[in-house]
Design a protein around this motif. Structure first.
Motif, PDB file in Angstrom:
ATOM      1  N   PHE A 101     -17.005 -44.551  31.005  1.00  0.00           N
ATOM      2  CA  PHE A 101     -17.375 -43.582  30.036  1.00  0.00           C
ATOM      3  C   PHE A 101     -16.123 -42.893  29.502  1.00  0.00           C
ATOM      4  O   PHE A 101     -15.961 -42.624  28.132  1.00  0.00           O
ATOM      5  N   ALA A 102     -14.998 -42.507  30.100  1.00  0.00           N
ATOM      6  CA  ALA A 102     -13.819 -42.156  29.747  1.00  0.00           C
ATOM      7  C   ALA A 102     -13.321 -43.362  28.438  1.00  0.00           C
ATOM      8  O   ALA A 102     -12.703 -42.708  27.618  1.00  0.00           O
ATOM      9  N   ALA A 103     -13.306 -44.216  28.692  1.00  0.00           N
ATOM     10  CA  ALA A 103     -12.717 -45.234  27.592  1.00  0.00           C
ATOM     11  C   ALA A 103     -13.787 -45.323  26.609  1.00  0.00           C
ATOM     12  O   ALA A 103     -12.957 -44.973  25.230  1.00  0.00           O
ATOM     13  N   LEU A 104     -15.091 -45.348  26.578  1.00  0.00           N
ATOM     14  CA  LEU A 104     -15.698 -45.648  25.380  1.00  0.00           C
ATOM     15  C   LEU A 104     -15.893 -44.206  24.596  1.00  0.00           C
ATOM     16  O   LEU A 104     -15.724 -44.269  23.446  1.00  0.00           O
ATOM     17  N   THR A 105     -15.802 -43.148  25.439  1.00  0.00           N
ATOM     18  CA  THR A 105     -15.606 -41.754  24.399  1.00  0.00           C
ATOM     19  C   THR A 105     -14.325 -41.850  23.615  1.00  0.00           C
ATOM     20  O   THR A 105     -14.429 -41.305  22.307  1.00  0.00           O
ATOM     21  N   LYS A 106     -13.272 -42.383  24.381  1.00  0.00           N
ATOM     22  CA  LYS A 106     -12.041 -42.386  23.438  1.00  0.00           C
ATOM     23  C   LYS A 106     -12.033 -43.226  22.282  1.00  0.00           C
ATOM     24  O   LYS A 106     -11.636 -42.819  21.265  1.00  0.00           O
ATOM     25  N   LEU A 107     -12.603 -44.384  22.719  1.00  0.00           N
ATOM     26  CA  LEU A 107     -12.773 -45.526  21.468  1.00  0.00           C
ATOM     27  C   LEU A 107     -13.862 -45.236  20.352  1.00  0.00           C
ATOM     28  O   LEU A 107     -13.870 -45.468  19.143  1.00  0.00           O
ATOM     29  N   ALA A 127      -3.240 -47.540  24.595  1.00  0.00           N
ATOM     30  CA  ALA A 127      -3.159 -48.384  25.841  1.00  0.00           C
ATOM     31  C   ALA A 127      -4.057 -47.487  27.025  1.00  0.00           C
ATOM     32  O   ALA A 127      -4.585 -48.324  27.545  1.00  0.00           O
ATOM     33  N   LEU A 128      -4.250 -46.258  26.699  1.00  0.00           N
ATOM     34  CA  LEU A 128      -4.933 -45.610  27.924  1.00  0.00           C
ATOM     35  C   LEU A 128      -6.299 -46.064  27.952  1.00  0.00           C
ATOM     36  O   LEU A 128      -6.767 -46.372  28.896  1.00  0.00           O
ATOM     37  N   PRO A 129      -6.932 -45.940  26.930  1.00  0.00           N
ATOM     38  CA  PRO A 129      -8.490 -46.495  26.827  1.00  0.00           C
ATOM     39  C   PRO A 129      -8.657 -48.035  27.355  1.00  0.00           C
ATOM     40  O   PRO A 129      -9.481 -48.279  28.165  1.00  0.00           O
ATOM     41  N   TYR A 130      -7.804 -48.930  26.948  1.00  0.00           N
ATOM     42  CA  TYR A 130      -7.715 -50.176  27.327  1.00  0.00           C
ATOM     43  C   TYR A 130      -7.358 -50.369  28.964  1.00  0.00           C
ATOM     44  O   TYR A 130      -8.000 -51.126  29.389  1.00  0.00           O
ATOM     45  N   THR A 131      -6.418 -49.768  29.265  1.00  0.00           N
ATOM     46  CA  THR A 131      -6.217 -49.369  30.778  1.00  0.00           C
ATOM     47  C   THR A 131      -7.473 -48.903  31.694  1.00  0.00           C
ATOM     48  O   THR A 131      -7.799 -49.550  32.593  1.00  0.00           O
ATOM     49  N   GLN A 132      -8.095 -48.144  31.047  1.00  0.00           N
ATOM     50  CA  GLN A 132      -9.362 -47.464  31.701  1.00  0.00           C
ATOM     51  C   GLN A 132     -10.452 -48.714  31.782  1.00  0.00           C
ATOM     52  O   GLN A 132     -11.092 -48.864  32.905  1.00  0.00           O
ATOM     53  N   ILE A 133     -10.502 -49.343  30.775  1.00  0.00           N
ATOM     54  CA  ILE A 133     -11.455 -50.447  30.771  1.00  0.00           C
ATOM     55  C   ILE A 133     -11.215 -51.751  31.655  1.00  0.00           C
ATOM     56  O   ILE A 133     -11.713 -52.116  32.126  1.00  0.00           O
ATOM     57  N   CYS A 167     -10.519 -35.302  27.414  1.00  0.00           N
ATOM     58  CA  CYS A 167     -11.340 -35.749  28.450  1.00  0.00           C
ATOM     59  C   CYS A 167     -12.509 -36.389  27.431  1.00  0.00           C
ATOM     60  O   CYS A 167     -13.402 -37.005  28.111  1.00  0.00           O
ATOM     61  N   ASN A 168     -12.790 -35.657  26.180  1.00  0.00           N
ATOM     62  CA  ASN A 168     -13.789 -36.234  25.400  1.00  0.00           C
ATOM     63  C   ASN A 168     -15.250 -36.203  25.953  1.00  0.00           C
ATOM     64  O   ASN A 168     -16.063 -37.183  25.897  1.00  0.00           O
ATOM     65  N   GLY A 169     -15.558 -35.081  26.514  1.00  0.00           N
ATOM     66  CA  GLY A 169     -17.023 -34.843  26.955  1.00  0.00           C
ATOM     67  C   GLY A 169     -17.118 -35.024  28.446  1.00  0.00           C
ATOM     68  O   GLY A 169     -18.199 -34.390  28.941  1.00  0.00           O
ATOM     69  N   LEU A 170     -16.214 -35.563  29.272  1.00  0.00           N
ATOM     70  CA  LEU A 170     -16.604 -36.099  30.563  1.00  0.00           C
ATOM     71  C   LEU A 170     -16.530 -34.553  31.512  1.00  0.00           C
ATOM     72  O   LEU A 170     -17.313 -34.061  32.045  1.00  0.00           O
ATOM     73  N   PHE A 171     -15.251 -33.768  31.345  1.00  0.00           N
ATOM     74  CA  PHE A 171     -15.072 -32.503  32.143  1.00  0.00           C
ATOM     75  C   PHE A 171     -14.181 -31.567  30.972  1.00  0.00           C
ATOM     76  O   PHE A 171     -13.781 -30.797  31.606  1.00  0.00           O
ATOM     77  N   GLU A 172     -14.683 -31.696  29.875  1.00  0.00           N
ATOM     78  CA  GLU A 172     -14.048 -30.944  28.665  1.00  0.00           C
ATOM     79  C   GLU A 172     -14.341 -29.531  28.755  1.00  0.00           C
ATOM     80  O   GLU A 172     -13.575 -28.704  28.318  1.00  0.00           O
ATOM     81  N   ASN A 173     -15.341 -29.092  29.277  1.00  0.00           N
ATOM     82  CA  ASN A 173     -15.585 -27.680  29.552  1.00  0.00           C
ATOM     83  C   ASN A 173     -15.225 -26.913  30.883  1.00  0.00           C
ATOM     84  O   ASN A 173     -15.146 -25.860  31.035  1.00  0.00           O
ATOM     85  N   SER A 174     -14.641 -27.646  31.788  1.00  0.00           N
ATOM     86  CA  SER A 174     -13.966 -27.230  32.876  1.00  0.00           C
ATOM     87  C   SER A 174     -12.722 -26.423  32.492  1.00  0.00           C
ATOM     88  O   SER A 174     -11.839 -26.813  31.578  1.00  0.00           O
ATOM     89  N   SER A 175     -12.206 -25.492  33.384  1.00  0.00           N
ATOM     90  CA  SER A 175     -10.935 -24.981  33.153  1.00  0.00           C
ATOM     91  C   SER A 175      -9.587 -25.968  33.857  1.00  0.00           C
ATOM     92  O   SER A 175      -9.996 -26.821  34.501  1.00  0.00           O
ATOM     93  N   TRP A 176      -8.580 -25.732  33.598  1.00  0.00           N
ATOM     94  CA  TRP A 176      -7.535 -26.592  34.037  1.00  0.00           C
ATOM     95  C   TRP A 176      -7.491 -26.482  35.666  1.00  0.00           C
ATOM     96  O   TRP A 176      -7.214 -27.582  35.992  1.00  0.00           O
ATOM     97  N   GLY A 177      -7.786 -25.223  36.229  1.00  0.00           N
ATOM     98  CA  GLY A 177      -7.896 -25.425  37.827  1.00  0.00           C
ATOM     99  C   GLY A 177      -9.104 -26.328  38.289  1.00  0.00           C
ATOM    100  O   GLY A 177      -9.053 -26.910  39.072  1.00  0.00           O
TER     101      GLY A 177
END
Length: 167
Positions: A43-49, A75-81, A126-136
């Motif tokens: 999910f994280a990689a696909l939302t980035k791509l 590199a980050l999304p491809y590393t996640q893939i 985060c592009n959707g996964l946890f984007e509404n959460s606070s930093w904490g």
């Protein structure tokens, strides 16, 4: 022989044995952990791509140097893939678990530095996964996922270690 594993006998060579309830539980927990991590990384990689322009612009608002971003952004999304693909492969699952742990360590350190004020607040990518959460909240989630990855490595080692002794 569906639920049969092979173990090494002292003098008899390899013998078949049905896995114990404990071994079955370890295998089931490892499957759950692996599934959670596969879904996370896919999910994280696909939302980035899929929204690469937004992801790239958010990353350029971070504190990283332009040269680092030039490598890190693609590199980050491809590393996640790669992590998800390693986790899908039973033969290379341990690499996926280690890569998951390393990725979560990096994300956790980054979120902790922002949360504790060592870095000024930056947009989360985060592009959707946890984007509404606070930093904490993000820190708690990341620590949980880091522990899941570490627990997966431990379970894998307990389940697959050929040197462990058996009765």
């Amino acid at each position: 022989m569906k639920n049969t594993i092979l173990i090494f006998g002292e003098q008899t060579g390899m013998i078949a044995q049905t896995p114990s309830r404990k071994e079955s539980l370890k295998a089931a927990l490892l499957d759950v952990i692996t599934t959670v991590l596969i879904l996370l990384w896919a999910f994280a990689a696909l939302t980035k791509l899929l929204d690469y322009g937004h992801y790239r612009s958010d990353m350029h608002l971070q504190f990283f140097d332009g040269k680092v971003l030039h490598v890190l952004v693609p590199a980050l999304p491809y590393t996640q893939i790669c992590a998800a693909l390693f986790l899908l492969s039973g033969r290379h699952r341990i690499y996926g678990l280690w890569l998951s742990m390393l990725l979560m360590m990096g994300f956790t350190v980054y979120v902790a530095t922002v949360y504790y004020g060592y870095l000024s607040s930056h947009p989360k990518t985060c592009n959707g996964l946890f984007e509404n959460s606070s930093w904490g909240g993000q820190l708690v989630i990341n620590l949980g996922l880091l522990l899941v990855s570490v627990f997966g490595i431990i379970l894998y080692q307990l389940k697959c270690n050929p040197w462990k002794t058996r009765p």
